[in-house]
Design a protein around this motif. Structure first.
Motif, PDB file in Angstrom:
ATOM      1  N   ARG A  38      -2.131   3.773  -6.980  1.00  0.00           N
ATOM      2  CA  ARG A  38      -2.235   2.850  -5.834  1.00  0.00           C
ATOM      3  C   ARG A  38      -1.526   3.404  -4.605  1.00  0.00           C
ATOM      4  O   ARG A  38      -2.017   3.277  -3.485  1.00  0.00           O
ATOM      5  CB  ARG A  38      -1.647   1.492  -6.196  1.00  0.00           C
ATOM      6  CG  ARG A  38      -2.509   0.706  -7.121  1.00  0.00           C
ATOM      7  CD  ARG A  38      -1.961  -0.707  -7.277  1.00  0.00           C
ATOM      8  NE  ARG A  38      -2.672  -1.361  -8.341  1.00  0.00           N
ATOM      9  CZ  ARG A  38      -2.115  -1.845  -9.425  1.00  0.00           C
ATOM     10  NH1 ARG A  38      -0.821  -1.792  -9.587  1.00  0.00           N
ATOM     11  NH2 ARG A  38      -2.846  -2.421 -10.357  1.00  0.00           N
TER      12      ARG A  38
ATOM     13  N   GLU B 271      -4.075   8.011   1.235  1.00  0.00           N
ATOM     14  CA  GLU B 271      -5.366   8.598   1.589  1.00  0.00           C
ATOM     15  C   GLU B 271      -6.200   7.661   2.443  1.00  0.00           C
ATOM     16  O   GLU B 271      -6.941   8.100   3.314  1.00  0.00           O
ATOM     17  CB  GLU B 271      -6.136   8.970   0.324  1.00  0.00           C
ATOM     18  CG  GLU B 271      -5.518  10.121  -0.434  1.00  0.00           C
ATOM     19  CD  GLU B 271      -6.199  10.375  -1.763  1.00  0.00           C
ATOM     20  OE1 GLU B 271      -7.258   9.759  -2.034  1.00  0.00           O
ATOM     21  OE2 GLU B 271      -5.671  11.190  -2.529  1.00  0.00           O
ATOM     22  N   ASN B 272      -6.107   6.371   2.176  1.00  0.00           N
ATOM     23  CA  ASN B 272      -6.904   5.395   2.906  1.00  0.00           C
ATOM     24  C   ASN B 272      -5.982   4.261   3.354  1.00  0.00           C
ATOM     25  O   ASN B 272      -5.767   3.305   2.614  1.00  0.00           O
ATOM     26  CB  ASN B 272      -8.024   4.855   2.013  1.00  0.00           C
ATOM     27  CG  ASN B 272      -8.906   3.866   2.731  1.00  0.00           C
ATOM     28  OD1 ASN B 272      -8.799   3.680   3.940  1.00  0.00           O
ATOM     29  ND2 ASN B 272      -9.785   3.232   1.984  1.00  0.00           N
ATOM     30  N   PRO B 273      -5.436   4.357   4.559  1.00  0.00           N
ATOM     31  CA  PRO B 273      -4.495   3.323   5.015  1.00  0.00           C
ATOM     32  C   PRO B 273      -5.087   1.916   5.048  1.00  0.00           C
ATOM     33  O   PRO B 273      -4.358   0.939   5.035  1.00  0.00           O
ATOM     34  CB  PRO B 273      -4.118   3.775   6.430  1.00  0.00           C
ATOM     35  CG  PRO B 273      -4.411   5.233   6.451  1.00  0.00           C
ATOM     36  CD  PRO B 273      -5.564   5.435   5.509  1.00  0.00           C
ATOM     37  N   ALA B 274      -6.417   1.804   5.040  1.00  0.00           N
ATOM     38  CA  ALA B 274      -7.047   0.481   5.035  1.00  0.00           C
ATOM     39  C   ALA B 274      -7.020  -0.138   3.642  1.00  0.00           C
ATOM     40  O   ALA B 274      -7.283  -1.324   3.478  1.00  0.00           O
ATOM     41  CB  ALA B 274      -8.489   0.580   5.522  1.00  0.00           C
ATOM     42  N   TYR B 275      -6.681   0.671   2.633  1.00  0.00           N
ATOM     43  CA  TYR B 275      -6.593   0.168   1.250  1.00  0.00           C
ATOM     44  C   TYR B 275      -5.514  -0.909   1.196  1.00  0.00           C
ATOM     45  O   TYR B 275      -4.407  -0.722   1.673  1.00  0.00           O
ATOM     46  CB  TYR B 275      -6.235   1.319   0.308  1.00  0.00           C
ATOM     47  CG  TYR B 275      -6.051   0.905  -1.130  1.00  0.00           C
ATOM     48  CD1 TYR B 275      -7.140   0.681  -1.964  1.00  0.00           C
ATOM     49  CD2 TYR B 275      -4.785   0.727  -1.659  1.00  0.00           C
ATOM     50  CE1 TYR B 275      -6.976   0.314  -3.280  1.00  0.00           C
ATOM     51  CE2 TYR B 275      -4.603   0.359  -2.978  1.00  0.00           C
ATOM     52  CZ  TYR B 275      -5.702   0.153  -3.784  1.00  0.00           C
ATOM     53  OH  TYR B 275      -5.530  -0.213  -5.088  1.00  0.00           O
ATOM     54  N   SER B 276      -5.859  -2.038   0.632  1.00  0.00           N
ATOM     55  CA  SER B 276      -4.925  -3.153   0.591  1.00  0.00           C
ATOM     56  C   SER B 276      -4.531  -3.481  -0.838  1.00  0.00           C
ATOM     57  O   SER B 276      -5.385  -3.678  -1.694  1.00  0.00           O
ATOM     58  CB  SER B 276      -5.550  -4.388   1.242  1.00  0.00           C
ATOM     59  OG  SER B 276      -4.698  -5.494   1.090  1.00  0.00           O
TER      60      SER B 276
ATOM     61  N   ALA C  72      -3.616   6.210  -3.212  1.00  0.00           N
ATOM     62  CA  ALA C  72      -4.806   5.644  -2.568  1.00  0.00           C
ATOM     63  C   ALA C  72      -4.458   5.059  -1.206  1.00  0.00           C
ATOM     64  O   ALA C  72      -5.234   5.185  -0.250  1.00  0.00           O
ATOM     65  CB  ALA C  72      -5.433   4.579  -3.464  1.00  0.00           C
ATOM     66  N   LYS C  73      -3.299   4.459  -1.114  1.00  0.00           N
ATOM     67  CA  LYS C  73      -2.859   3.868   0.160  1.00  0.00           C
ATOM     68  C   LYS C  73      -2.581   4.960   1.197  1.00  0.00           C
ATOM     69  O   LYS C  73      -2.858   4.782   2.379  1.00  0.00           O
ATOM     70  CB  LYS C  73      -1.609   3.016  -0.086  1.00  0.00           C
ATOM     71  CG  LYS C  73      -1.086   2.314   1.120  1.00  0.00           C
ATOM     72  CD  LYS C  73      -1.876   1.073   1.429  1.00  0.00           C
ATOM     73  CE  LYS C  73      -1.173   0.294   2.523  1.00  0.00           C
ATOM     74  NZ  LYS C  73      -1.948  -0.818   2.971  1.00  0.00           N
TER      75      LYS C  73
END
Length: 188
Positions: free
Chosen positions: A153, A159-164, A156-157
């Motif tokens: 997690r 790599e993709n700052p929009a990941y919530s 992933a956050k």
């Protein structure tokens, strides 16, 4: 006259009864019993705190952990437990300080590393959290699926700052329970 005869019969019956105190109340008076209490053992504050954490009673668990700190000192177990309780209570600053102290006491204590990573994720410091999760994962030799998931997690956050994390309902944190046993609690 009948009333008097009945009253005398009851009086004689009661006079034959002797007054006895219960066996545990020998010599009872207005003061508490005295004796040697050094033989009595109380339940370990850490054990009580772990049970309360499992039941969602975080404030009471914190009090039990503080009692354990008074009895045992600030061991790595106690500091990690205090940090975990404060984490669950949303006291992230206190939790971070206690977990960092726990890591200073024992740099191989996996639950403290993992819970510190959870605190850092909650405060938005994702880069540092991923480094902490990597450390916890390495110290645990990859045995814990929950630590692996926390690391996944965090990466992933990054790599993709929009990941919530709010979208993911299965956020976990790790709490030490006893001699090497871990209790996985689902985050609220």
């Amino acid at each position: 006259m009948r009333i008097w005869v009945g009253a005398i019969a009851i009086g004689l019956t009661l006079a034959g009864c002797e007054e006895k105190a219960p066996p545990f109340d020998e010599g009872a008076g207005p003061f508490p019993p005295t004796g040697d209490v050094s033989r009595l053992q109380s339940v370990d504050g850490l054990s009580v705190g772990h049970r309360l954490m499992a039941e969602g009673q975080f404030e009471l668990a914190l009090k039990a952990y503080l009692r354990a700190a008074g009895e045992q000192g600030t061991t790595v177990d106690v500091l990690s437990a205090l940090g975990s309780a404060n984490l669950r209570l949303g006291r992230l600053g206190q939790s971070e300080k206690q977990l960092r102290r726990a890591i200073k006491v024992d740099q191989t204590f996996v639950p403290a590393w993992n819970n510190l990573g959870v605190v850092l994720m909650e405060t938005g410091r994702v880069g540092e959290a991923s480094r902490i999760f990597k450390t916890a994962f390495a110290l645990d030799s990859g045995k814990s699926d929950e630590i692996r998931e926390n690391l996944r997690r965090a990466l992933a956050k990054i790599e993709n700052p929009a990941y919530s994390l709010e979208k993911d309902e299965r956020a976990f944190d790790l709490v030490r329970r006893g001699n090497g046993r871990y209790l996985i609690l689902q985050a609220p």
